[in-house]
Design an enzyme around this catalytic site. Structure first.
Site, PDB file in Angstrom:
ATOM      1  N   GLU A 163       0.709  -1.231   0.119  1.00  0.00           N
ATOM      2  CA  GLU A 163       0.002  -0.136  -0.021  1.00  0.00           C
ATOM      3  C   GLU A 163       0.797   1.180  -0.082  1.00  0.00           C
ATOM      4  O   GLU A 163       1.856   1.441   0.905  1.00  0.00           O
ATOM      5  CB  GLU A 163      -0.975   0.024   1.080  1.00  0.00           C
ATOM      6  CG  GLU A 163      -1.654  -1.125   1.192  1.00  0.00           C
ATOM      7  CD  GLU A 163      -2.618  -1.574   2.731  1.00  0.00           C
ATOM      8  OE1 GLU A 163      -3.315  -2.571   2.717  1.00  0.00           O
ATOM      9  OE2 GLU A 163      -2.204  -0.662   3.804  1.00  0.00           O
ATOM     10  N   LEU A 195      -6.113  -1.558  -0.543  1.00  0.00           N
ATOM     11  CA  LEU A 195      -5.932  -1.585   1.042  1.00  0.00           C
ATOM     12  C   LEU A 195      -6.435  -2.987   1.359  1.00  0.00           C
ATOM     13  O   LEU A 195      -7.790  -3.001   1.843  1.00  0.00           O
ATOM     14  CB  LEU A 195      -6.594  -0.535   1.564  1.00  0.00           C
ATOM     15  CG  LEU A 195      -6.106   0.955   1.326  1.00  0.00           C
ATOM     16  CD1 LEU A 195      -7.050   1.929   2.203  1.00  0.00           C
ATOM     17  CD2 LEU A 195      -4.591   1.129   1.584  1.00  0.00           C
ATOM     18  N   GLU A 252      -4.938  -6.558   2.714  1.00  0.00           N
ATOM     19  CA  GLU A 252      -3.425  -7.248   3.278  1.00  0.00           C
ATOM     20  C   GLU A 252      -3.513  -8.464   2.854  1.00  0.00           C
ATOM     21  O   GLU A 252      -2.573  -9.262   2.368  1.00  0.00           O
ATOM     22  CB  GLU A 252      -3.555  -6.948   4.715  1.00  0.00           C
ATOM     23  CG  GLU A 252      -2.738  -5.501   4.989  1.00  0.00           C
ATOM     24  CD  GLU A 252      -3.906  -4.667   5.132  1.00  0.00           C
ATOM     25  OE1 GLU A 252      -3.602  -3.265   5.508  1.00  0.00           O
ATOM     26  OE2 GLU A 252      -5.145  -4.956   5.060  1.00  0.00           O
ATOM     27  N   GLN A 270       2.092  -1.927   5.981  1.00  0.00           N
ATOM     28  CA  GLN A 270       2.102  -0.527   6.534  1.00  0.00           C
ATOM     29  C   GLN A 270       2.504  -0.636   7.885  1.00  0.00           C
ATOM     30  O   GLN A 270       3.451   0.286   8.439  1.00  0.00           O
ATOM     31  CB  GLN A 270       1.066   0.369   6.156  1.00  0.00           C
ATOM     32  CG  GLN A 270       1.004   0.972   4.845  1.00  0.00           C
ATOM     33  CD  GLN A 270      -0.080   1.970   4.610  1.00  0.00           C
ATOM     34  OE1 GLN A 270      -0.955   2.152   5.518  1.00  0.00           O
ATOM     35  NE2 GLN A 270       0.248   2.587   3.664  1.00  0.00           N
ATOM     36  N   PHE A 271       2.018  -1.313   8.900  1.00  0.00           N
ATOM     37  CA  PHE A 271       2.068  -1.284  10.280  1.00  0.00           C
ATOM     38  C   PHE A 271       1.941  -2.667  10.783  1.00  0.00           C
ATOM     39  O   PHE A 271       1.323  -3.424  10.268  1.00  0.00           O
ATOM     40  CB  PHE A 271       1.315  -0.269  11.057  1.00  0.00           C
ATOM     41  CG  PHE A 271       1.414   1.153  10.745  1.00  0.00           C
ATOM     42  CD1 PHE A 271       2.418   1.740  11.675  1.00  0.00           C
ATOM     43  CD2 PHE A 271       1.084   1.771   9.845  1.00  0.00           C
ATOM     44  CE1 PHE A 271       2.765   3.127  11.573  1.00  0.00           C
ATOM     45  CE2 PHE A 271       1.513   3.305   9.872  1.00  0.00           C
ATOM     46  CZ  PHE A 271       2.237   3.833  10.611  1.00  0.00           C
ATOM     47  N   ASP A 272       2.424  -2.827  11.792  1.00  0.00           N
ATOM     48  CA  ASP A 272       2.485  -4.484  12.599  1.00  0.00           C
ATOM     49  C   ASP A 272       1.021  -4.855  12.622  1.00  0.00           C
ATOM     50  O   ASP A 272       0.591  -5.895  12.172  1.00  0.00           O
ATOM     51  CB  ASP A 272       3.190  -4.088  13.925  1.00  0.00           C
ATOM     52  CG  ASP A 272       2.971  -2.829  14.613  1.00  0.00           C
ATOM     53  OD1 ASP A 272       1.911  -2.266  14.657  1.00  0.00           O
ATOM     54  OD2 ASP A 272       4.064  -2.503  14.889  1.00  0.00           O
ATOM     55  N   HIS A 282      -0.959   0.846  15.476  1.00  0.00           N
ATOM     56  CA  HIS A 282       0.350   1.230  15.109  1.00  0.00           C
ATOM     57  C   HIS A 282       1.781   1.001  15.661  1.00  0.00           C
ATOM     58  O   HIS A 282       2.785   1.412  15.376  1.00  0.00           O
ATOM     59  CB  HIS A 282       0.297   2.818  14.777  1.00  0.00           C
ATOM     60  CG  HIS A 282      -0.655   3.254  13.921  1.00  0.00           C
ATOM     61  ND1 HIS A 282      -2.023   3.115  13.973  1.00  0.00           N
ATOM     62  CD2 HIS A 282      -0.575   3.772  12.539  1.00  0.00           C
ATOM     63  CE1 HIS A 282      -2.710   3.428  13.140  1.00  0.00           C
ATOM     64  NE2 HIS A 282      -2.013   3.896  12.078  1.00  0.00           N
TER      65      HIS A 282
END
Length: 334
Positions: free
Chosen positions: A34, A63, A65, A87-89, A134
């Site tokens: 993304e 968007l 995953e 993008q984030f964990d 995040h």
């Protein structure tokens, strides 16, 4: 031949360089995720790659995953080497079914006939004041999934080396990138990058005799700071940076613990069911007769990641580490 001198570089720059070098060396390497194309990723790790290699090889995705990782599985099956950015964990969780059911099982399912050269980059951990979803430390999930390699850098050279090794691997690798270390700096020559070590090698960052701090990723600088502060107490602490959670380097870790006789495992992830439990068990099984005190753990608290104003209480810090070392000394003397 002109030699480029080493100069300060950030971990983010080393990761970018690793992707660029891998893509230049092998046309089968594709980056996807993304906003990785035009924007260059949330943390700008993929900045400039779409312009240099084209949108076919550095591709913005929807968007979704699970769809991103499922697509990458198909690409790897057909001979490509996809590098996926989450993008984030906590954004990676929707893709977990693909990870467990297909990414981790394909080589075993095909009796080794179909390797899966797939790298999944996941920014993880706290220390940046991020809101919910995040700042998770989700490494225990990946460690507990057979069929995955799991690695995490703590230094600029290792960020380059581990990413290059992950992309070159014929097995799926989860590369956990500590968000709070993206802007950490080290002297590094991008024209003569550090040799790529095989996956599964820990390294002793600081030698000592009183106790071993076993850690990785974002907790390595904290442990180094704690080791320096411990000198005022007369403690000489050794710091082992695991670098690789799976495979695990028992030899380096146990050699250190046998020298010092004491060990503390430090990580941001929660204590219950966290990586520290497995590490402590491995150390105890292999070093029992050398231990002068129980293996202790300093970890994040067992709760969902707190709001930004409270994360400094949640994350392991120097005081909590030194308190654990003090308990080791007391245990040994009692």
């Amino acid at each position: 031949m002109t030699t480029v001198a080493a100069k300060p570089a950030t971990m983010a720059q080393a990761l970018t360089r690793a992707l660029r070098d891998a893509m230049a060396a092998d046309s089968s390497v594709h980056v996807m995720g993304e906003d990785v194309g035009t924007l260059g990723g949330v943390f700008r790790i993929t900045d400039g790659l779409a312009e240099e290699f084209g949108e076919d090889r550095c591709t913005d995705t929807p968007l979704a995953e699970a769809g991103i990782l499922g697509t990458a599985v198909g690409m790897a099956m057909y001979g490509l080497r996809p590098v996926v950015e989450m993008q984030f964990d906590a954004f990676a969780y929707p893709a977990f079914e693909q990870l467990v059911s297909h990414v981790a099982r394909t080589r075993n399912r095909t009796r080794g006939r179909m390797p899966l050269p797939l790298t999944i980059r996941i920014p993880y951990g706290g220390g940046i004041g991020g809101v919910e979803h995040h700042s998770d430390s989700s490494e225990a999930y990946y460690m507990a999934t057979p069929g995955l390699h799991v690695v995490t850098p703590a230094t600029v050279p290792d960020a380059y080396g581990l990413l290059r090794a992950a992309i070159a691997s014929d097995d799926p690798v989860v590369l956990l990138e500590p968000k709070r270390l993206y802007w950490s700096k080290d002297s590094w020559n991008p024209e003569q990058p550090t040799a790529v070590d095989p996956l599964g090698r820990a390294v002793v960052r600081r030698s000592g005799r009183s106790a071993t701090l076993i850690t990785y990723g974002p907790s390595v600088p904290v442990c180094m700071e704690a080791a320096e502060a411990a000198r005022t107490e007369g403690w000489d602490l050794e710091v082992v940076d695991l670098r690789s959670l799976v495979p695990f380097d028992d030899a380096t870790v146990c050699a250190s613990v046998r020298r010092t006789g004491r060990a503390v495992v430090v990580h941001e992830s929660g204590g219950f069911g966290g990586p520290g439990g497995e590490i402590a068990a491995r150390v105890t099984e292999r070093c029992f007769h050398h231990l002068e005190a129980p293996v202790l753990r300093v970890a994040g608290f067992d709760l969902p990641y707190p709001p930004p104003m409270l994360e400094r209480h949640h994350l392991p810090g120097v005081d909590r580490i030194l308190d654990a070392v003090g308990r080791l000394q007391w245990e040994a003397e009692s």
